[in-house]
Design an enzyme around this catalytic site. Structure first.
Site, PDB file in Angstrom:
ATOM      1  N   ASP A   1      -4.220  23.064   7.604  1.00  0.00           N
ATOM      2  CA  ASP A   1      -5.327  22.291   8.204  1.00  0.00           C
ATOM      3  C   ASP A   1      -5.363  22.479   9.726  1.00  0.00           C
ATOM      4  OD1 ASP A   1      -2.855  20.888   8.237  1.00  0.00           O
ATOM      5  OD2 ASP A   1      -3.833  18.925   8.277  1.00  0.00           O
TER       6      ASP A   1
ATOM      7  N   ASN B   1      -6.440  12.522   1.155  1.00  0.00           N
ATOM      8  CA  ASN B   1      -7.716  12.814   0.489  1.00  0.00           C
ATOM      9  C   ASN B   1      -7.974  14.308   0.375  1.00  0.00           C
ATOM     10  OD1 ASN B   1      -8.926  10.160  -0.008  1.00  0.00           O
ATOM     11  ND2 ASN B   1      -8.780   9.950   2.213  1.00  0.00           N
ATOM     12  N   THR B   2      -8.753  14.642  -0.650  1.00  0.00           N
ATOM     13  CA  THR B   2      -9.191  16.019  -0.852  1.00  0.00           C
ATOM     14  C   THR B   2     -10.714  16.029  -0.774  1.00  0.00           C
ATOM     15  OG1 THR B   2      -7.312  16.509  -2.269  1.00  0.00           O
ATOM     16  CG2 THR B   2      -9.223  17.940  -2.502  1.00  0.00           C
TER      17      THR B   2
HETATM   18  N1  LIG Z   1     -12.125   1.499   9.887  1.00  0.00           N
HETATM   19  C1  LIG Z   1     -11.397   2.205   9.047  1.00  0.00           C
HETATM   20  N2  LIG Z   1     -10.236   1.692   8.568  1.00  0.00           N
HETATM   21  C2  LIG Z   1      -9.458   2.394   7.722  1.00  0.00           C
HETATM   22  N3  LIG Z   1      -9.757   3.629   7.296  1.00  0.00           N
HETATM   23  C3  LIG Z   1     -10.895   4.190   7.739  1.00  0.00           C
HETATM   24  C4  LIG Z   1     -11.776   3.531   8.625  1.00  0.00           C
HETATM   25  N4  LIG Z   1     -12.822   4.374   8.919  1.00  0.00           N
HETATM   26  C5  LIG Z   1     -12.579   5.515   8.218  1.00  0.00           C
HETATM   27  N5  LIG Z   1     -11.443   5.405   7.501  1.00  0.00           N
HETATM   28  C6  LIG Z   1     -10.805   6.362   6.621  1.00  0.00           C
HETATM   29  O1  LIG Z   1     -10.648   7.596   7.263  1.00  0.00           O
HETATM   30  C7  LIG Z   1     -10.440   8.554   6.242  1.00  0.00           C
HETATM   31  C8  LIG Z   1     -11.095   9.836   6.579  1.00  0.00           C
HETATM   32  O2  LIG Z   1     -10.196  10.516   7.325  1.00  0.00           O
HETATM   33  P1  LIG Z   1      -9.776  12.007   7.105  1.00  0.00           P
HETATM   34  O3  LIG Z   1     -10.448  12.644   5.969  1.00  0.00           O
HETATM   35  O4  LIG Z   1      -9.904  12.612   8.444  1.00  0.00           O
HETATM   36  O5  LIG Z   1      -8.248  11.837   6.815  1.00  0.00           O
HETATM   37  P2  LIG Z   1      -7.484  11.323   5.531  1.00  0.00           P
HETATM   38  O6  LIG Z   1      -8.276  11.607   4.340  1.00  0.00           O
HETATM   39  O7  LIG Z   1      -7.051   9.906   5.756  1.00  0.00           O
HETATM   40  O8  LIG Z   1      -6.194  12.209   5.692  1.00  0.00           O
HETATM   41  P3  LIG Z   1      -5.879  13.637   5.126  1.00  0.00           P
HETATM   42  O9  LIG Z   1      -7.014  14.548   5.525  1.00  0.00           O
HETATM   43  O10 LIG Z   1      -4.616  13.992   5.823  1.00  0.00           O
HETATM   44  O11 LIG Z   1      -5.790  13.438   3.664  1.00  0.00           O
HETATM   45  C9  LIG Z   1     -11.004   7.992   4.949  1.00  0.00           C
HETATM   46  O12 LIG Z   1      -9.962   7.759   4.040  1.00  0.00           O
HETATM   47  C10 LIG Z   1     -11.640   6.684   5.404  1.00  0.00           C
HETATM   48  O13 LIG Z   1     -11.488   5.706   4.427  1.00  0.00           O
HETATM   49  C1  LIG Z   2       1.065  17.643   9.846  1.00  0.00           C
HETATM   50  C2  LIG Z   2       0.238  17.679   8.586  1.00  0.00           C
HETATM   51  C3  LIG Z   2       0.834  16.754   7.544  1.00  0.00           C
HETATM   52  C4  LIG Z   2      -1.170  17.157   8.961  1.00  0.00           C
HETATM   53  O1  LIG Z   2      -2.018  17.187   7.881  1.00  0.00           O
HETATM   54  C5  LIG Z   2       0.108  19.131   8.049  1.00  0.00           C
HETATM   55  O2  LIG Z   2      -0.532  19.928   8.985  1.00  0.00           O
HETATM   56  C6  LIG Z   2       1.443  19.731   7.702  1.00  0.00           C
HETATM   57  O3  LIG Z   2       1.983  19.455   6.665  1.00  0.00           O
HETATM   58  N1  LIG Z   2       1.983  20.603   8.602  1.00  0.00           N
HETATM   59  C7  LIG Z   2       3.200  21.331   8.437  1.00  0.00           C
HETATM   60  C8  LIG Z   2       4.025  21.379   9.680  1.00  0.00           C
HETATM   61  C9  LIG Z   2       3.324  21.900  10.919  1.00  0.00           C
HETATM   62  O4  LIG Z   2       2.106  21.948  10.989  1.00  0.00           O
HETATM   63  O5  LIG Z   2       4.019  22.300  11.870  1.00  0.00           O
END
Ligand SMILES: Nc1ncnc2c1ncn2[C@@H]1O[C@H](COP(=O)(O)OP(=O)(O)OP(=O)(O)O)[C@@H](O)[C@H]1O
Ligand SMILES: CC(C)(CO)[C@@H](O)C(=O)NCCC(=O)O
Ligand SMILES: [K+]
Length: 259
Positions: free
Chosen positions: A110, A11-12
């Protein structure tokens, strides 16, 4: 006004920061094909739905774990906001903390942003556990430096992998199952993933603390952190918006350096 953009592998998140608070945040699926024009139509529509059409974005900061997305975000800034974004990890974006890792290692932006945010809010000697696409552990030293950590597969990734690899396993959401011993397929899978990750996080935190040998505070962040906190006391604190907070700190730090 500042627009902060946190690009994860799944996600963004976009957030508008007025200098003291977030006016709004919006989430979209990360997609490398999305163009600057698509971002702008989406964002300006959401801004007007929130009564924010008059807001003028003139500063942007980006953290992207997906390098290819940065190009189109740069075009977005140039074409619609008439500015150059500050991109975490690029040489022109200074960080208030050091990364003490093997030479040549590209630490995920991140994780650097989480380190900055954790240090800003809680000082040094921290472990930041982020439940994103990957489950990451960022170790923050006494002086706030990032000194390494752990990368484990994310919770949703594990559930997806089970479903994709085993014909009889459905795609399920993660949740705390009623019992450890599942009496049906879904409960069995949820038990494996839920208690498996409670164990994974608890054990990795325990070993990091043992290896460092000093009192260390554990911060949980990411959408799934509160769910896992139900299984065991894994964190001392939960921070909802840690990465976004870190982006505002890094932006402020770079502005202060210019002045
Ligand atoms: N009970 C649940 N089951 C599945 N997903 C969940 C639940 N509660 C929250 N989420 C999900 O958690 C996510 C939010 O997490 P976060 O933004 O930290 O990480 P991400 O978007 O999954 O990953 P990234 O940041 O690496 O793209 C959302 O996609 C949301 O749908
Ligand atoms: C580990 C993730 C995928 C977590 O978002 C990201 O931080 C990433 O691509 N890291 C590069 C490798 C590292 O952090 O050592
Ligand atoms: K994230």
């Amino acid at each position: 006004m500042l627009l902060a953009i946190d690009v994860g592998n799944t996600n963004t998140v976009f957030a508008l920061w007025n200098g003291s608070e977030f006016l709004s945040t919006w989430r979209t699926a990360t997609e490398v094909q999305r163009t600057a024009d698509q971002y702008y139509v989406w964002l300006s529509t959401l801004m007007s739905l929130r009564g924010l059409s008059d807001v003028i974005v003139d500063e942007v900061i980006v953290s992207s774990t997906v390098p290819r997305v940065v190009f189109n975000l740069r075009v977005l800034c140039n074409r619609y906001f008439d500015c150059r974004p500050l991109v975490v990890g690029k040489p022109d974006c200074a960080l208030p903390v050091e990364a003490r890792v093997d030479p040549g290692t590209q630490v995920g932006p991140d994780r650097l942003v989480n380190t900055v945010a954790g240090h800003d809010l809680h000082g040094g000697d921290l472990i930041v556990v982020d439940y994103g696409t990957a489950t990451t552990f960022d170790v923050v030293d006494t002086d706030g430096a990032y000194v390494g950590g752990v990368i484990a597969p994310g919770v949703n990734l594990s559930l997806q992998a089970l479903h994709e690899a085993a014909a009889a396993l459905p795609l399920v959401d993660v949740t705390m199952p009623p019992q450890v011993i599942g009496k049906n397929t879904v409960d069995c899978m949820q038990s494996g993933v839920f208690w498996g990750y409670v164990g994974l996080v608890g054990e990795i935190v325990r070993r990091i603390k043992e290896e460092r040998g000093r009192p260390t505070k554990v911060i949980g962040t990411g959408g799934l952190a509160p769910l896992f906190q139900q299984g065991d006391t894994l964190f001392d604190v939960f921070e909802d918006n840690l990465t976004m907070h870190g982006l505002t700190v890094i932006h402020r730090y770079n502005k202060d350096l210019q002045e």
